[in-house]
Motif scaffolding. Sequence first.
Motif, PDB file in Angstrom:
ATOM      1  N   ALA A   1       2.219  22.338  -4.330  1.00  0.00           N
ATOM      2  CA  ALA A   1       3.593  22.847  -4.221  1.00  0.00           C
ATOM      3  C   ALA A   1       3.650  24.040  -3.261  1.00  0.00           C
ATOM      4  O   ALA A   1       4.545  24.126  -2.410  1.00  0.00           O
ATOM      5  CB  ALA A   1       4.120  23.249  -5.590  1.00  0.00           C
ATOM      6  N   ARG A   2       2.707  24.959  -3.398  1.00  0.00           N
ATOM      7  CA  ARG A   2       2.685  26.130  -2.522  1.00  0.00           C
ATOM      8  C   ARG A   2       2.419  25.719  -1.084  1.00  0.00           C
ATOM      9  O   ARG A   2       3.000  26.259  -0.147  1.00  0.00           O
ATOM     10  CB  ARG A   2       1.621  27.108  -3.036  1.00  0.00           C
ATOM     11  CG  ARG A   2       1.996  28.536  -2.839  1.00  0.00           C
ATOM     12  CD  ARG A   2       1.092  29.538  -3.527  1.00  0.00           C
ATOM     13  NE  ARG A   2      -0.321  29.198  -3.531  1.00  0.00           N
ATOM     14  CZ  ARG A   2      -1.046  29.069  -4.639  1.00  0.00           C
ATOM     15  NH1 ARG A   2      -0.513  29.220  -5.821  1.00  0.00           N
ATOM     16  NH2 ARG A   2      -2.330  28.790  -4.551  1.00  0.00           N
ATOM     17  N   TYR A   3       1.530  24.729  -0.908  1.00  0.00           N
ATOM     18  CA  TYR A   3       1.241  24.229   0.436  1.00  0.00           C
ATOM     19  C   TYR A   3       2.495  23.617   1.055  1.00  0.00           C
ATOM     20  O   TYR A   3       2.819  23.887   2.205  1.00  0.00           O
ATOM     21  CB  TYR A   3       0.117  23.195   0.388  1.00  0.00           C
ATOM     22  CG  TYR A   3      -0.185  22.583   1.723  1.00  0.00           C
ATOM     23  CD1 TYR A   3      -0.909  23.282   2.683  1.00  0.00           C
ATOM     24  CD2 TYR A   3       0.273  21.312   2.052  1.00  0.00           C
ATOM     25  CE1 TYR A   3      -1.183  22.725   3.927  1.00  0.00           C
ATOM     26  CE2 TYR A   3       0.000  20.745   3.290  1.00  0.00           C
ATOM     27  CZ  TYR A   3      -0.725  21.460   4.217  1.00  0.00           C
ATOM     28  OH  TYR A   3      -0.982  20.917   5.453  1.00  0.00           O
TER      29      TYR A   3
ATOM     30  N   ASP B   1       2.882  14.360  -2.576  1.00  0.00           N
ATOM     31  CA  ASP B   1       3.741  13.262  -3.016  1.00  0.00           C
ATOM     32  C   ASP B   1       5.197  13.499  -2.610  1.00  0.00           C
ATOM     33  O   ASP B   1       5.617  14.625  -2.358  1.00  0.00           O
ATOM     34  CB  ASP B   1       3.592  12.976  -4.505  1.00  0.00           C
ATOM     35  CG  ASP B   1       4.044  14.113  -5.396  1.00  0.00           C
ATOM     36  OD1 ASP B   1       5.180  14.587  -5.242  1.00  0.00           O
ATOM     37  OD2 ASP B   1       3.258  14.521  -6.270  1.00  0.00           O
ATOM     38  N   ASP B   2       5.931  12.402  -2.527  1.00  0.00           N
ATOM     39  CA  ASP B   2       7.310  12.441  -2.032  1.00  0.00           C
ATOM     40  C   ASP B   2       8.195  13.381  -2.838  1.00  0.00           C
ATOM     41  O   ASP B   2       9.028  14.091  -2.267  1.00  0.00           O
ATOM     42  CB  ASP B   2       7.916  11.034  -2.031  1.00  0.00           C
ATOM     43  CG  ASP B   2       7.266  10.129  -1.003  1.00  0.00           C
ATOM     44  OD1 ASP B   2       6.638  10.649  -0.054  1.00  0.00           O
ATOM     45  OD2 ASP B   2       7.385   8.894  -1.133  1.00  0.00           O
ATOM     46  N   ALA B   3       8.038  13.396  -4.148  1.00  0.00           N
ATOM     47  CA  ALA B   3       8.857  14.270  -4.989  1.00  0.00           C
ATOM     48  C   ALA B   3       8.604  15.738  -4.647  1.00  0.00           C
ATOM     49  O   ALA B   3       9.547  16.546  -4.593  1.00  0.00           O
ATOM     50  CB  ALA B   3       8.568  14.003  -6.460  1.00  0.00           C
ATOM     51  N   GLU B   4       7.346  16.072  -4.397  1.00  0.00           N
ATOM     52  CA  GLU B   4       6.994  17.453  -4.050  1.00  0.00           C
ATOM     53  C   GLU B   4       7.569  17.832  -2.682  1.00  0.00           C
ATOM     54  O   GLU B   4       8.047  18.944  -2.477  1.00  0.00           O
ATOM     55  CB  GLU B   4       5.475  17.621  -4.067  1.00  0.00           C
ATOM     56  CG  GLU B   4       5.017  19.055  -4.063  1.00  0.00           C
ATOM     57  CD  GLU B   4       5.489  19.819  -5.284  1.00  0.00           C
ATOM     58  OE1 GLU B   4       6.155  20.857  -5.101  1.00  0.00           O
ATOM     59  OE2 GLU B   4       5.194  19.383  -6.408  1.00  0.00           O
TER      60      GLU B   4
ATOM     61  N   ARG C   1      11.294  18.355  -3.102  1.00  0.00           N
ATOM     62  CA  ARG C   1      11.535  19.620  -3.781  1.00  0.00           C
ATOM     63  C   ARG C   1      11.392  20.793  -2.820  1.00  0.00           C
ATOM     64  O   ARG C   1      12.218  21.693  -2.773  1.00  0.00           O
ATOM     65  CB  ARG C   1      10.584  19.783  -4.974  1.00  0.00           C
ATOM     66  CG  ARG C   1      10.889  21.045  -5.791  1.00  0.00           C
ATOM     67  CD  ARG C   1       9.652  21.732  -6.339  1.00  0.00           C
ATOM     68  NE  ARG C   1       8.541  21.883  -5.447  1.00  0.00           N
ATOM     69  CZ  ARG C   1       8.365  22.915  -4.589  1.00  0.00           C
ATOM     70  NH1 ARG C   1       9.286  23.854  -4.452  1.00  0.00           N
ATOM     71  NH2 ARG C   1       7.290  22.987  -3.832  1.00  0.00           N
ATOM     72  N   ALA C   2      10.332  20.768  -2.008  1.00  0.00           N
ATOM     73  CA  ALA C   2      10.094  21.858  -1.058  1.00  0.00           C
ATOM     74  C   ALA C   2      11.221  21.934  -0.032  1.00  0.00           C
ATOM     75  O   ALA C   2      11.676  23.029   0.320  1.00  0.00           O
ATOM     76  CB  ALA C   2       8.747  21.678  -0.368  1.00  0.00           C
ATOM     77  N   LEU C   3      11.677  20.783   0.456  1.00  0.00           N
ATOM     78  CA  LEU C   3      12.781  20.776   1.424  1.00  0.00           C
ATOM     79  C   LEU C   3      14.074  21.274   0.784  1.00  0.00           C
ATOM     80  O   LEU C   3      14.826  22.031   1.401  1.00  0.00           O
ATOM     81  CB  LEU C   3      12.978  19.370   1.999  1.00  0.00           C
ATOM     82  CG  LEU C   3      11.881  18.893   2.938  1.00  0.00           C
ATOM     83  CD1 LEU C   3      12.035  17.397   3.226  1.00  0.00           C
ATOM     84  CD2 LEU C   3      11.887  19.689   4.237  1.00  0.00           C
ATOM     85  N   ALA C   4      14.329  20.874  -0.459  1.00  0.00           N
ATOM     86  CA  ALA C   4      15.543  21.301  -1.155  1.00  0.00           C
ATOM     87  C   ALA C   4      15.503  22.792  -1.480  1.00  0.00           C
ATOM     88  O   ALA C   4      16.530  23.483  -1.394  1.00  0.00           O
ATOM     89  CB  ALA C   4      15.727  20.486  -2.433  1.00  0.00           C
ATOM     90  N   ASP C   5      14.330  23.299  -1.847  1.00  0.00           N
ATOM     91  CA  ASP C   5      14.194  24.716  -2.193  1.00  0.00           C
ATOM     92  C   ASP C   5      14.227  25.621  -0.969  1.00  0.00           C
ATOM     93  O   ASP C   5      14.452  26.821  -1.092  1.00  0.00           O
ATOM     94  CB  ASP C   5      12.904  24.973  -2.968  1.00  0.00           C
ATOM     95  CG  ASP C   5      12.941  24.428  -4.387  1.00  0.00           C
ATOM     96  OD1 ASP C   5      14.019  23.942  -4.813  1.00  0.00           O
ATOM     97  OD2 ASP C   5      11.897  24.477  -5.067  1.00  0.00           O
TER      98      ASP C   5
END
Length: 159
Positions: free
Chosen positions: A68-70, A98-101, A104-108
């Motif tokens: 997630a941090r990456y 993974d796609d969900a991660e 999430r990163a793009l949305a955040d």
Amino acid sequence: MTQEHDAEEPLDPSAERTAIRKRAMDMLARREHAPAELAHKLAQRDHDREQVAEVLDELIDDGLLSAARYADAMVSSRAARGIGPVRIRAELAPVQIDDAEIERALADSETDWNALAEEVRAKRFGAAQPEDFPTKAKQMRFLQRRGFDMDMLNAAFDD
């Protein structure tokens, strides 16, 4: 008494594990790494893959290694360089995020992708909108290569 190490002689398991952890920590001190990317780099150094996996699991449990941090760091750094979300997704997939991660990163991310597309276009081609279709098409292809989708392209050329 010297402590020379013969290249043919394997390290004892605890020394090998310590060496793997130290090398991994050195790499993480420089920048974030995806777990798969770090595993690949450590395996290239002829470390035992099983021990590498165990050390990486420990680093994840300790909070020192995080997909997630990456992903967050990649989104932030690529957006700062004018790269769009389509290309960012493509760059994160090979390192097994993974796609969900990724989503999430793009949305955040606090990036306004439409504004970024316009900024990148203006930086490369100037503030004035293109006068004719061939010029506009050239600029649109440039933005597509940078990773912006059609909605973002349309926003970049909206007067």
